[in-house]
Design an enzyme around this catalytic site. Sequence first.
Site, PDB file in Angstrom:
ATOM      1  N   GLY A 243       0.828  -1.206   0.000  1.00 39.99           N
ATOM      2  CA  GLY A 243       0.000   0.000   0.000  1.00 39.99           C
ATOM      3  C   GLY A 243       0.858   1.249   0.000  1.00 39.99           C
ATOM      4  N   PHE A 244       1.769   1.327   0.972  1.00 42.23           N
ATOM      5  CA  PHE A 244       2.710   2.448   1.087  1.00 42.23           C
ATOM      6  C   PHE A 244       1.989   3.782   1.221  1.00 42.23           C
ATOM      7  CE2 PHE A 244       4.512  -0.802  -1.831  1.00 42.23           C
ATOM      8  CZ  PHE A 244       5.269  -1.448  -0.883  1.00 42.23           C
ATOM      9  N   ARG A 619      10.399  -2.701  21.788  1.00 42.41           N
ATOM     10  CA  ARG A 619      10.412  -4.155  21.728  1.00 42.41           C
ATOM     11  C   ARG A 619      10.112  -4.614  20.303  1.00 42.41           C
ATOM     12  NH1 ARG A 619       6.179  -8.080  24.812  1.00 42.41           N
ATOM     13  NH2 ARG A 619       7.499  -9.907  24.993  1.00 42.41           N
ATOM     14  N   ASN A 622       8.685  -9.259  16.031  1.00 43.14           N
ATOM     15  CA  ASN A 622       9.142 -10.426  15.270  1.00 43.14           C
ATOM     16  C   ASN A 622      10.442 -10.021  14.595  1.00 43.14           C
ATOM     17  OD1 ASN A 622       9.650 -12.069  12.881  1.00 43.14           O
ATOM     18  ND2 ASN A 622       7.640 -12.995  13.216  1.00 43.14           N
ATOM     19  N   GLY A 693       6.683   2.017  16.501  1.00 38.15           N
ATOM     20  CA  GLY A 693       6.463   1.870  15.058  1.00 38.15           C
ATOM     21  C   GLY A 693       7.754   1.621  14.309  1.00 38.15           C
ATOM     22  N   GLY A 695       7.442   0.445  10.635  1.00 34.02           N
ATOM     23  CA  GLY A 695       7.192   0.336   9.196  1.00 34.02           C
ATOM     24  C   GLY A 695       7.856   1.420   8.371  1.00 34.02           C
ATOM     25  N   GLU A 696       7.891   2.628   8.883  1.00 30.36           N
ATOM     26  CA  GLU A 696       8.409   3.729   8.093  1.00 30.36           C
ATOM     27  C   GLU A 696       9.762   4.230   8.594  1.00 30.36           C
ATOM     28  OE1 GLU A 696       4.399   5.949   6.742  1.00 30.36           O
ATOM     29  OE2 GLU A 696       4.516   5.372   8.824  1.00 30.36           O
TER      30      GLU A 696
END
Length: 735
Positions: A243-244, A619, A622, A693, A695-696
């Site tokens: 998606g980005f 933390r 995964n 976070g 992802g970015e």
Amino acid sequence: MDHASNSIIGQAMNRVDGPAKVTGTAQYAGDHQIASGIAEGYIVEAPAGPGRIKALDVTSAESAEGVIMVLTYRNAPAQTPYGEPEDAGRFTQSHAVLENDQVRHFGDPVALVVAQTLEQARYAASLVRIEIETSDKIYNPLDHRDDAIKPDSVDGLDAVDSHRGDFDAEFAASENRLEASYVTGAQHAAAMEPHVTVAQWDGERLTVHMAIQIVSSAVSAFANTLGISEKNVRIISPYTGGGFGSKLGVHNEAILAALAAKVCARPVRVVQTRRNLFANAPHRSRHLQELKLGAGQHGKLKAIRHYSLAGMARDYPFAEAPASPTRASYAANAIHTIHRVVKADIPKVDSMRAPGEAIGTLTFETAVDELAEMCQIDPVAFRMMNEPATDPSSGDAFADRRLTECITTAADRFGWTGRVAPASRREGRNLIGRGMAVAIRPNVLNEARAEVTLSTAGELTARLDMTDIGTGSYTILTQIAADTLSIPANLVSVELGDSAFPETAGSGGSFGAASSGSALLDACRNLKILLGEHLAQAGLSANGFKIEGDRILAGSSDIALADILDSDGLHAEGAVDPDDYGHGTAQYSYGAQFCEVAVDADTGEIRVRRLLGVFDAGRILNEKTARSQLMGGMIFGIGGALLEESLMDERYGSFMNRDFAENHIAVNRDVPDLEVHMLDGFSKDANPLGSKGIGELGICGAGPAIANAIYEATGFRARKFPIHLEDVLDHLPAL
Ligand code: MOS
């Protein structure tokens, strides 16, 4: 929570959805089948815009083989006017298409041809005749600075502008001053799966299978656009192929599919072609950024001013905040940040991969590098000496700022030995340069809910409307449930991407894992409490019980779950409320990136040779999926520094390089071995999982580390991005 080393959370568990994906059984929206068949829609784009449709002839298209109908503004169902209500926000406002004879921009849909097959629809679309009478327009906002306005809000920040300290006085008093203007190009998300929607009506009820990042706001968007109740909208999106940011909200193919399915009274699929995406899916706007930095004689930062100007698509309120990282990176006596926009007649501008930070750190961190050099201080030392004690913008305490630890760890692992003079390191025909930059990104927690059911067989099913856009949501949620209930991961099924499930914030803004994960954690804890109550009711010890398959071990008893639960098992719900966390602290994820480039001394060809990042994201949920996300971000950084740019033909307002042949993203040959290290941590103020976070985060700082390395290789300081080989030619040694 128990942050034990034997926790399933954190382990490098393989993706639970991996086998389904690689064997082709994972159903993406475009794969959806309906026994009675699905008609195929093909978008006809306006050949010019903005303006008015002067002539539109669809007769040949209508009579072409296989064509079921041609949808235009003449026969499209009524919709809520585009952009209304104005205060709804961009995701839930009306996304009306084919509303009237007005065309918003080049490539805006003027028709949807619906046929039995995609090929028939595509051919018939070529028969549509259309003429546009264009009106006054702004295509390049950077040429219209006089029209700049302050937007009502900017993405991710409380305030559009920030003013701390007396900038003019501090800048004037600075012995070392840098003033520089930068332009960063427009960019489009390059998701593997283009935007796609299959829509089906059953009376007043609309069901859509679509590629989407946030399910709940998409429900509102359909309901609002089509004037129907949210209760009558069901969205199903178990898998989304990237998606980005471009799939945070619904876009043209989605509304067109819903309209056409209504008019044709049969299911309709609309897949955007790769070329469609450049006008019918959102993009990152071209930006002008002006930086003024002042430092004292010994390198102490005194004054920072960051001004940003970008295009905002008319009636679609989104503005990126490149100065976001500038507000929190360094201590300075004065920090002013300003965001302005020019409303332009361009396709939707929206969030894209670390909106703000991706292009904000790109310019700011290259400017900081340049200023460090003016001060004759090593860039690593310069950053360390300007480290703030509290958030320079808000004055709040940092929740857990580990930026200097990221920098020193990365410098050590990379083997940073200090800056050398430009063009002083040479290997054969290559000029070798090294550079570094820091990464900083706000950490966000959003509201979310989850539900879990434990069957008498000991299987746990978790349901949330969270999406998996390729990031690993299924896997980390499986780990959280298995860990909290101490049951094997293979007895956990996570079901996502359905608006019938409890509402989450979806995937975006790097808040997905923390928000949905915290809600699931709460649901699992609630289930555990309920189970304890059932044990107590049965006269059994509820202390330290353990679920083992279909049995439960409590004290010295070992009984079947079926003996204490109803046949439909045990159900619990959970939620996370962001107000319960944060505690007034400034929350960020951090990183430091180091890069080595080789620039061909004859041709100027730039190759990234090494890119190493050390990150603090609290933390790690995964180890494997987190690493993959960070690597993906770093690769975007390579794209932003060297490759990715959507170029507009400013005569027509059309993006020209609408395919992967000409719109370059980093491919294997562009990517060296990436090195990723994650600091071990637990961010206690962030959320109950202790994660931040991720992802970015990887994209932040990657681009400027590359630009700074190019400087050391060649002496060239970039003022526009991406950097191309022709930019460095004048800085290469004479042949
Ligand atoms: Mo992100 S750009 O919020 O998907």
